[in-house]
Design a protein around this motif. Structure first.
Motif, PDB file in Angstrom:
ATOM      1  N   PHE A  50       0.794  -1.230   0.000  1.00 23.70           N
ATOM      2  CA  PHE A  50       0.000   0.000   0.000  1.00 23.70           C
ATOM      3  C   PHE A  50       0.830   1.286   0.000  1.00 23.70           C
ATOM      4  CE2 PHE A  50      -3.142  -2.958   1.980  1.00 23.70           C
ATOM      5  CZ  PHE A  50      -4.103  -2.862   0.988  1.00 23.70           C
ATOM      6  N   LEU A  51       2.143   1.203  -0.156  1.00 25.52           N
ATOM      7  CA  LEU A  51       2.978   2.403  -0.117  1.00 25.52           C
ATOM      8  C   LEU A  51       2.532   3.465  -1.121  1.00 25.52           C
ATOM      9  CD1 LEU A  51       6.633   1.128   0.414  1.00 25.52           C
ATOM     10  CD2 LEU A  51       5.268   2.540   1.952  1.00 25.52           C
ATOM     11  N   ASN A  52       2.269   3.076  -2.351  1.00 26.20           N
ATOM     12  CA  ASN A  52       1.837   4.042  -3.365  1.00 26.20           C
ATOM     13  C   ASN A  52       0.492   4.665  -3.008  1.00 26.20           C
ATOM     14  OD1 ASN A  52       4.134   3.689  -4.930  1.00 26.20           O
ATOM     15  ND2 ASN A  52       3.210   2.102  -6.177  1.00 26.20           N
ATOM     16  N   ASP A  53      -0.405   3.858  -2.433  1.00 27.82           N
ATOM     17  CA  ASP A  53      -1.711   4.380  -2.024  1.00 27.82           C
ATOM     18  C   ASP A  53      -1.564   5.425  -0.924  1.00 27.82           C
ATOM     19  OD1 ASP A  53      -3.376   2.702  -3.733  1.00 27.82           O
ATOM     20  OD2 ASP A  53      -2.751   1.048  -2.440  1.00 27.82           O
ATOM     21  N   VAL A  54      -0.713   5.136   0.045  1.00 23.63           N
ATOM     22  CA  VAL A  54      -0.500   6.084   1.144  1.00 23.63           C
ATOM     23  C   VAL A  54       0.120   7.370   0.608  1.00 23.63           C
ATOM     24  CG1 VAL A  54       0.770   6.500   3.290  1.00 23.63           C
ATOM     25  CG2 VAL A  54      -0.391   4.309   2.935  1.00 23.63           C
ATOM     26  N   GLU A  55       1.091   7.243  -0.281  1.00 22.65           N
ATOM     27  CA  GLU A  55       1.706   8.435  -0.889  1.00 22.65           C
ATOM     28  C   GLU A  55       0.649   9.284  -1.595  1.00 22.65           C
ATOM     29  OE1 GLU A  55       4.921   9.577  -0.969  1.00 22.65           O
ATOM     30  OE2 GLU A  55       5.761   7.916   0.183  1.00 22.65           O
ATOM     31  N   LEU A  56      -0.235   8.636  -2.339  1.00 20.12           N
ATOM     32  CA  LEU A  56      -1.292   9.347  -3.050  1.00 20.12           C
ATOM     33  C   LEU A  56      -2.250  10.040  -2.079  1.00 20.12           C
ATOM     34  CD1 LEU A  56      -2.566  10.029  -5.779  1.00 20.12           C
ATOM     35  CD2 LEU A  56      -3.860   7.906  -5.608  1.00 20.12           C
ATOM     36  N   ILE A  57      -2.623   9.362  -1.004  1.00 12.32           N
ATOM     37  CA  ILE A  57      -3.507   9.963   0.008  1.00 12.32           C
ATOM     38  C   ILE A  57      -2.847  11.198   0.615  1.00 12.32           C
ATOM     39  CG2 ILE A  57      -4.534   9.607   2.294  1.00 12.32           C
ATOM     40  CD1 ILE A  57      -4.901   6.610   1.437  1.00 12.32           C
ATOM     41  N   LEU A  58      -1.570  11.093   0.955  1.00 14.50           N
ATOM     42  CA  LEU A  58      -0.869  12.228   1.560  1.00 14.50           C
ATOM     43  C   LEU A  58      -0.777  13.402   0.588  1.00 14.50           C
ATOM     44  CD1 LEU A  58       1.961  10.352   3.493  1.00 14.50           C
ATOM     45  CD2 LEU A  58      -0.168  11.311   4.425  1.00 14.50           C
ATOM     46  N   LYS A  59      -0.516  13.113  -0.684  1.00 13.99           N
ATOM     47  CA  LYS A  59      -0.461  14.178  -1.693  1.00 13.99           C
ATOM     48  C   LYS A  59      -1.816  14.863  -1.845  1.00 13.99           C
ATOM     49  CE  LYS A  59       3.345  12.369  -4.408  1.00 13.99           C
ATOM     50  NZ  LYS A  59       3.772  11.718  -5.641  1.00 13.99           N
ATOM     51  N   LYS A  60      -2.891  14.069  -1.839  1.00  9.94           N
ATOM     52  CA  LYS A  60      -4.234  14.639  -1.973  1.00  9.94           C
ATOM     53  C   LYS A  60      -4.606  15.468  -0.744  1.00  9.94           C
ATOM     54  CE  LYS A  60      -6.270  11.591  -5.353  1.00  9.94           C
ATOM     55  NZ  LYS A  60      -7.398  10.718  -5.703  1.00  9.94           N
ATOM     56  N   LEU A  61      -4.202  15.003   0.428  1.00 14.18           N
ATOM     57  CA  LEU A  61      -4.460  15.788   1.637  1.00 14.18           C
ATOM     58  C   LEU A  61      -3.791  17.158   1.530  1.00 14.18           C
ATOM     59  CD1 LEU A  61      -4.066  13.036   4.386  1.00 14.18           C
ATOM     60  CD2 LEU A  61      -6.123  14.408   3.974  1.00 14.18           C
ATOM     61  N   LYS A  62      -2.532  17.167   1.100  1.00 12.26           N
ATOM     62  CA  LYS A  62      -1.811  18.441   0.930  1.00 12.26           C
ATOM     63  C   LYS A  62      -2.511  19.327  -0.098  1.00 12.26           C
ATOM     64  CE  LYS A  62       2.957  17.181   2.005  1.00 12.26           C
ATOM     65  NZ  LYS A  62       4.318  17.096   1.441  1.00 12.26           N
ATOM     66  N   LYS A  63      -2.940  18.711  -1.199  1.00 11.78           N
ATOM     67  CA  LYS A  63      -3.613  19.458  -2.267  1.00 11.78           C
ATOM     68  C   LYS A  63      -4.890  20.124  -1.759  1.00 11.78           C
ATOM     69  CE  LYS A  63      -5.573  18.822  -6.857  1.00 11.78           C
ATOM     70  NZ  LYS A  63      -5.890  17.880  -7.916  1.00 11.78           N
ATOM     71  N   HIS A  64      -5.524  19.491  -0.765  1.00  9.33           N
ATOM     72  CA  HIS A  64      -6.774  20.020  -0.218  1.00  9.33           C
ATOM     73  C   HIS A  64      -6.557  20.841   1.047  1.00  9.33           C
ATOM     74  CE1 HIS A  64      -9.450  18.172  -3.112  1.00  9.33           C
ATOM     75  NE2 HIS A  64      -8.682  17.107  -3.065  1.00  9.33           N
ATOM     76  N   GLY A  65      -5.323  21.310   1.232  1.00 13.11           N
ATOM     77  CA  GLY A  65      -5.069  22.278   2.294  1.00 13.11           C
ATOM     78  C   GLY A  65      -4.605  21.748   3.635  1.00 13.11           C
ATOM     79  N   VAL A  66      -4.409  20.450   3.758  1.00  8.62           N
ATOM     80  CA  VAL A  66      -3.906  19.904   5.018  1.00  8.62           C
ATOM     81  C   VAL A  66      -2.398  20.141   5.066  1.00  8.62           C
ATOM     82  CG1 VAL A  66      -3.580  17.814   6.402  1.00  8.62           C
ATOM     83  CG2 VAL A  66      -5.727  18.163   5.156  1.00  8.62           C
ATOM     84  N   VAL A  67      -1.967  20.777   6.126  1.00  8.07           N
ATOM     85  CA  VAL A  67      -0.542  21.041   6.305  1.00  8.07           C
ATOM     86  C   VAL A  67       0.093  19.801   6.917  1.00  8.07           C
ATOM     87  CG1 VAL A  67       1.157  22.471   7.488  1.00  8.07           C
ATOM     88  CG2 VAL A  67      -0.961  23.499   6.645  1.00  8.07           C
TER      89      VAL A  67
END
Length: 80
Positions: A50-67
């Motif tokens: 799931f490493l790629n999935d977690v990376e994608l989730i973290l990138k999307k969180l950042k994109k949506h304003g999560v610091v």
């Protein structure tokens, strides 16, 4: 044998619960552990599948304003 991985992340205290809920929605992908809520330190545990999935989730969180800042990404040290 499949290896486990952990991300050590710094975020805002107010974003910890949101990050946890987003990870929970992706059932089985990862688990979130709060290391220090006052400092916004969390650990995200996953496995190599799931490493790629977690990376994608973290990138999307950042994109949506999560610091958030990934301080470390490493093979799991065996501590929850």
């Amino acid at each position: 044998m499949m290896k486990s991985w952990e991300y050590i992340i710094k975020t805002k205290k107010s974003d910890i619960d949101y990050i946890n809920k987003i990870i929970e929605v992706h059932e089985g992908t990862a688990n979130v552990r709060t290391l220090n809520s006052e400092e916004g330190m969390v650990k995200i545990l996953t496995n190599e599948f799931f490493l790629n999935d977690v990376e994608l989730i973290l990138k999307k969180l950042k994109k949506h304003g999560v610091v958030l800042e990934i301080l470390e990404k490493r093979e799991w040290q065996g501590v929850l």
